[in-house]
Write an enzyme that holds these catalytic residues in place. Structure first.
Site, PDB file in Angstrom:
ATOM      1  N   LEU A 117      14.529  -6.441  81.225  1.00 14.91           N
ATOM      2  CA  LEU A 117      14.403  -5.232  82.433  1.00 14.91           C
ATOM      3  C   LEU A 117      15.791  -5.081  83.060  1.00 14.91           C
ATOM      4  O   LEU A 117      16.243  -4.295  83.212  1.00 14.91           O
ATOM      5  CB  LEU A 117      13.253  -5.328  83.128  1.00 14.91           C
ATOM      6  CG  LEU A 117      13.055  -4.500  84.130  1.00 14.91           C
ATOM      7  CD1 LEU A 117      12.848  -2.876  83.654  1.00 14.91           C
ATOM      8  CD2 LEU A 117      11.930  -4.907  85.211  1.00 14.91           C
ATOM      9  N   ASP A 177       6.101   1.674  90.128  1.00  9.20           N
ATOM     10  CA  ASP A 177       5.855   2.676  89.020  1.00  9.20           C
ATOM     11  C   ASP A 177       7.021   3.418  88.512  1.00  9.20           C
ATOM     12  O   ASP A 177       7.110   4.474  89.116  1.00  9.20           O
ATOM     13  CB  ASP A 177       4.691   3.533  89.350  1.00  9.20           C
ATOM     14  CG  ASP A 177       4.013   4.059  88.021  1.00  9.20           C
ATOM     15  OD1 ASP A 177       4.579   4.530  87.288  1.00  9.20           O
ATOM     16  OD2 ASP A 177       2.662   4.388  88.272  1.00  9.20           O
ATOM     17  N   HIS A 178       7.608   3.195  87.292  1.00  6.78           N
ATOM     18  CA  HIS A 178       8.837   3.774  87.053  1.00  6.78           C
ATOM     19  C   HIS A 178       8.827   5.405  86.954  1.00  6.78           C
ATOM     20  O   HIS A 178       9.577   6.251  86.850  1.00  6.78           O
ATOM     21  CB  HIS A 178       9.597   3.223  86.125  1.00  6.78           C
ATOM     22  CG  HIS A 178       9.069   3.269  84.682  1.00  6.78           C
ATOM     23  ND1 HIS A 178       8.222   2.609  84.191  1.00  6.78           N
ATOM     24  CD2 HIS A 178       9.370   4.234  83.702  1.00  6.78           C
ATOM     25  CE1 HIS A 178       7.738   2.833  82.886  1.00  6.78           C
ATOM     26  NE2 HIS A 178       8.352   3.879  82.696  1.00  6.78           N
ATOM     27  N   ASP A 232      14.405 -23.196  89.699  1.00  9.25           N
ATOM     28  CA  ASP A 232      13.181 -23.418  89.309  1.00  9.25           C
ATOM     29  C   ASP A 232      11.732 -22.703  90.047  1.00  9.25           C
ATOM     30  O   ASP A 232      11.446 -23.378  91.081  1.00  9.25           O
ATOM     31  CB  ASP A 232      12.736 -24.836  89.080  1.00  9.25           C
ATOM     32  CG  ASP A 232      11.541 -25.136  88.164  1.00  9.25           C
ATOM     33  OD1 ASP A 232      10.511 -24.272  88.006  1.00  9.25           O
ATOM     34  OD2 ASP A 232      11.150 -26.300  87.841  1.00  9.25           O
ATOM     35  N   HIS A 286       0.530   4.709  85.790  1.00 13.49           N
ATOM     36  CA  HIS A 286       1.314   6.176  85.474  1.00 13.49           C
ATOM     37  C   HIS A 286       0.556   7.422  85.587  1.00 13.49           C
ATOM     38  O   HIS A 286       0.815   8.394  86.244  1.00 13.49           O
ATOM     39  CB  HIS A 286       1.845   6.047  84.219  1.00 13.49           C
ATOM     40  CG  HIS A 286       2.883   4.401  83.877  1.00 13.49           C
ATOM     41  ND1 HIS A 286       3.600   4.183  84.908  1.00 13.49           N
ATOM     42  CD2 HIS A 286       3.314   3.950  82.912  1.00 13.49           C
ATOM     43  CE1 HIS A 286       4.420   3.124  84.670  1.00 13.49           C
ATOM     44  NE2 HIS A 286       4.007   2.914  83.398  1.00 13.49           N
ATOM     45  N   LYS A 341      10.757   9.263  87.871  1.00  8.43           N
ATOM     46  CA  LYS A 341      11.317  10.230  87.279  1.00  8.43           C
ATOM     47  C   LYS A 341      11.371  11.631  87.828  1.00  8.43           C
ATOM     48  O   LYS A 341      10.469  11.844  88.786  1.00  8.43           O
ATOM     49  CB  LYS A 341      10.440  10.756  86.198  1.00  8.43           C
ATOM     50  CG  LYS A 341      10.417   9.206  85.186  1.00  8.43           C
ATOM     51  CD  LYS A 341       9.507   9.413  83.885  1.00  8.43           C
ATOM     52  CE  LYS A 341       9.488   8.376  82.936  1.00  8.43           C
ATOM     53  NZ  LYS A 341      11.029   8.096  82.301  1.00  8.43           N
ATOM     54  N   LYS A 372       7.641  11.322  70.564  1.00 11.54           N
ATOM     55  CA  LYS A 372       7.690  10.746  72.100  1.00 11.54           C
ATOM     56  C   LYS A 372       7.658  11.858  72.987  1.00 11.54           C
ATOM     57  O   LYS A 372       8.715  12.664  73.045  1.00 11.54           O
ATOM     58  CB  LYS A 372       8.845  10.049  72.194  1.00 11.54           C
ATOM     59  CG  LYS A 372       9.160   9.406  73.522  1.00 11.54           C
ATOM     60  CD  LYS A 372      10.447   8.427  73.743  1.00 11.54           C
ATOM     61  CE  LYS A 372      10.626   8.006  75.108  1.00 11.54           C
ATOM     62  NZ  LYS A 372       9.494   7.192  75.603  1.00 11.54           N
ATOM     63  N   ASP A 419      -1.782  -0.620  80.614  1.00 11.42           N
ATOM     64  CA  ASP A 419      -0.299  -0.437  80.528  1.00 11.42           C
ATOM     65  C   ASP A 419       0.120   1.083  80.882  1.00 11.42           C
ATOM     66  O   ASP A 419       1.076   1.093  81.543  1.00 11.42           O
ATOM     67  CB  ASP A 419      -0.034  -0.353  78.871  1.00 11.42           C
ATOM     68  CG  ASP A 419       1.372  -0.347  78.672  1.00 11.42           C
ATOM     69  OD1 ASP A 419       2.367  -1.073  79.236  1.00 11.42           O
ATOM     70  OD2 ASP A 419       2.005   0.476  77.701  1.00 11.42           O
ATOM     71  N   GLY A 444      14.487 -13.167  87.613  1.00  9.43           N
ATOM     72  CA  GLY A 444      14.491 -12.491  86.260  1.00  9.43           C
ATOM     73  C   GLY A 444      15.699 -11.828  85.931  1.00  9.43           C
ATOM     74  O   GLY A 444      15.664 -11.053  85.103  1.00  9.43           O
ATOM     75  N   ALA A 445      16.677 -12.422  86.323  1.00  3.84           N
ATOM     76  CA  ALA A 445      18.086 -11.668  86.117  1.00  3.84           C
ATOM     77  C   ALA A 445      18.513 -11.731  84.888  1.00  3.84           C
ATOM     78  O   ALA A 445      19.354 -10.705  84.440  1.00  3.84           O
ATOM     79  CB  ALA A 445      18.974 -12.116  87.173  1.00  3.84           C
ATOM     80  N   THR A 446      18.269 -12.567  84.161  1.00  8.34           N
ATOM     81  CA  THR A 446      18.711 -12.869  82.653  1.00  8.34           C
ATOM     82  C   THR A 446      17.928 -12.059  81.708  1.00  8.34           C
ATOM     83  O   THR A 446      18.207 -11.999  80.415  1.00  8.34           O
ATOM     84  CB  THR A 446      19.000 -14.196  82.314  1.00  8.34           C
ATOM     85  OG1 THR A 446      17.781 -14.860  82.424  1.00  8.34           O
ATOM     86  CG2 THR A 446      19.935 -14.771  83.298  1.00  8.34           C
TER      87      THR A 446
END
Length: 494
Positions: free
Chosen positions: A19, A181-182, A89, A244, A186, A349, A239, A14-16
């Site tokens: 994310l 899990d980003h 592919d 999270h 943090k 936010k 989500d 998914g390099a292109t």
């Protein structure tokens, strides 16, 4: 960061994609600038487009150069000489031989010791397709370490997550799987353990004798933007809440681990998730509130309701907001509610934790006037946008008419400290390269989280709601306020 550079070859699937462009490539470049990646590494970008190495390097250069968090671009040219591209592919097993050959060629050129990291920045429906083909083509046969980073969502419920995990473990062992899990990358989330376990003033108070409730808020002012198709499948529960926010609950509620070893920390987090009071389907309405945003004003600009967003059904039953009252049924936390809420198109936010301590047994001040009470003692841990810790206390009011006033003892993370990393992903990629799985989700954590939320999803998916039920730019549905006020508390806007 590690002063000894890692030896590794990274295959970025998914390099292109978005994310990789916004987060992953800038994070890897900053690791290069910091010295964690130096001479003996290579990045093999994997995609379906017909790119040459130079084509992808131009794209990577543009992505990295446009990242505003990077203070400078020193060394970018040298970094890009370690970046290559392979057209694959992902559904066609025969094309993986190209990837295998490229690994072997570049590993010999850069002396990466056979250590291979596979990062799947891909939709989850491709996870097992890729891992099966990696195994069958022999790409995972290596003399060094092999590790896999995968993005959420990991399944849609308990059964699908279990099936997905069983399939992936045909190729990678559990200790080789890094479910990212980003939020756990943090800095201020990682600081929760430090605040709790290195301060003698907090740990003795961290229980139901001194804490009345704990609140976790993660709100966004943005809507779903161009992610309507994804959000229709996930909603706020899948989500944000299931991953999270329950991870933050486990960090706040866990017992002190016997060491900082990743297994010891994970064991304590798993105990918390196992101790969460399960909510039966008939009790979902008492402990959970769902919402979906209506049109409204955000920062003075009119915004549409969720059902008018692109790729969203006109009668969508997908929640964009969830509030919950959780209980951890163990000796430390018995009777203490954990209030958790998250939503889109809210007034601002922010992600924060508010720990409300119990009142003193007897208020000696203003006994004659019932309206005059001491300010609550709060510990506020702000995760974003500004990373800070604030302690709310009462002191003598020298100038005022009252005896006491509230003060705030605050620490804000300095900008120069924040510049150590360009993103939470950088911390997590570094940890994976270092073999440290502390801040990644273990299979047992994942399964216990799904076991907890599945009854909620089942009830909500089988019963249409009166949506929309909160205005964009607000604090969410009225019922979320009632959820807290019924227990004599309020959501803290601090």
């Amino acid at each position: 960061m590690n002063t000894q550079p890692f030896k590794t070859a990274i295959a970025l699937f998914g390099a292109t994609g978005d994310l990789s462009s916004r987060k992953l490539l800038p994070s890897m470049f900053h690791l290069f600038q910091e010295g964690s990646l130096k001479d003996n590494f290579v990045i093999i970008a994997v995609g379906r487009r017909d790119f040459s190495d130079e084509d992808f390097r131009e794209m990577a250069e543009e992505s990295i150069s446009s990242n505003k968090k990077l203070e400078n671009l020193d060394g970018l040219g040298s970094f890009l000489q370690h970046v290559f591209y392979v057209q694959v592919d992902i559904a066609e097993s025969s094309t993986y031989k190209i990837l295998k050959d490229r690994f072997e060629e570049l590993e010999a050129q850069f002396d990466t010791a056979g250590n291979r990291l596979f990062y799947l920045a891909m939709p989850p429906q491709y996870f097992t397709v890729i891992t099966d083909n990696l195994r069958e083509s022999g790409v995972t046969d290596t003399q060094g370490s092999k590790r896999l980073i995968i993005e959420k969502p990991f399944g849609r419920d308990y059964d699908s997550a279990l099936a997905l995990n069983n399939e992936i473990t045909n190729t990678f062992d559990e200790h080789e799987i890094y479910r990212i899990d980003h939020y756990l990358g943090k800095e201020m989330v990682q600081n929760i353990e430090v605040i709790r376990f290195s301060n003698s003033m907090f740990e003795p108070l961290w229980n139901n004798h001194y804490i009345s409730n704990i609140q976790i808020t993660s709100s966004e002012s943005l809507g779903v933007l161009d992610r309507g198709e994804y959000y229709e499948r996930s909603g706020a529960v899948r989500d944000m809440f299931q991953n999270h926010l329950l991870q933050i609950v486990s960090l706040l509620g866990m017992e002190p681990p016997i060491s900082l070893n990743s297994d010891d920390i994970r064991d304590e987090k798993i105990k918390v998730l196992k101790s969460l009071r399960r909510v039966g389907e008939k009790d979902v309405k008492r402990h959970f509130v769902r919402g979906q945003y209506d049109e409204g004003l955000v920062d003075g600009e009119a915004v549409p309701k969720y059902r008018d967003e692109e790729n969203v059904a006109d009668d969508s039953n997908t929640p964009t907001f969830i509030a919950s009252r959780l209980f951890i049924d163990n000796f430390r936390w018995a009777g203490v509610p954990f209030y958790v809420r998250t939503g889109k198109r809210m007034k601002e936010k922010e992600t924060k934790i508010v720990v409300e301590f119990k009142e003193v047994p007897k208020n000696l001040y203003y006994q004659a006037e019932e309206d005059d009470v001491l300010a609550k003692n709060l510990l506020v841990i702000r995760i974003q946008p500004d990373e800070s810790i604030t302690l709310h206390l009462n002191v003598k009011d020298y100038a005022g008419e009252k005896d006491t006033k509230e003060i705030k003892l605050s620490y804000t993370v300095a900008k120069q400290d924040l510049s150590r990393t360009v993103d939470a992903y950088e911390n997590l990629i570094y940890d994976c390269l270092n073999g440290d799985s502390t801040n990644f989700t273990h299979q047992e954590e994942l399964m216990n989280a799904w076991a907890f939320v599945d009854p909620v999803n089942k009830v909500w998916e089988n019963s249409p709601a009166a949506f929309p039920n909160y205005q964009s730019g607000s604090s969410g549905p009225v019922k979320s306020t009632l959820l807290v006020s019924r227990d004599g508390f309020k959501w803290w806007d601090v």
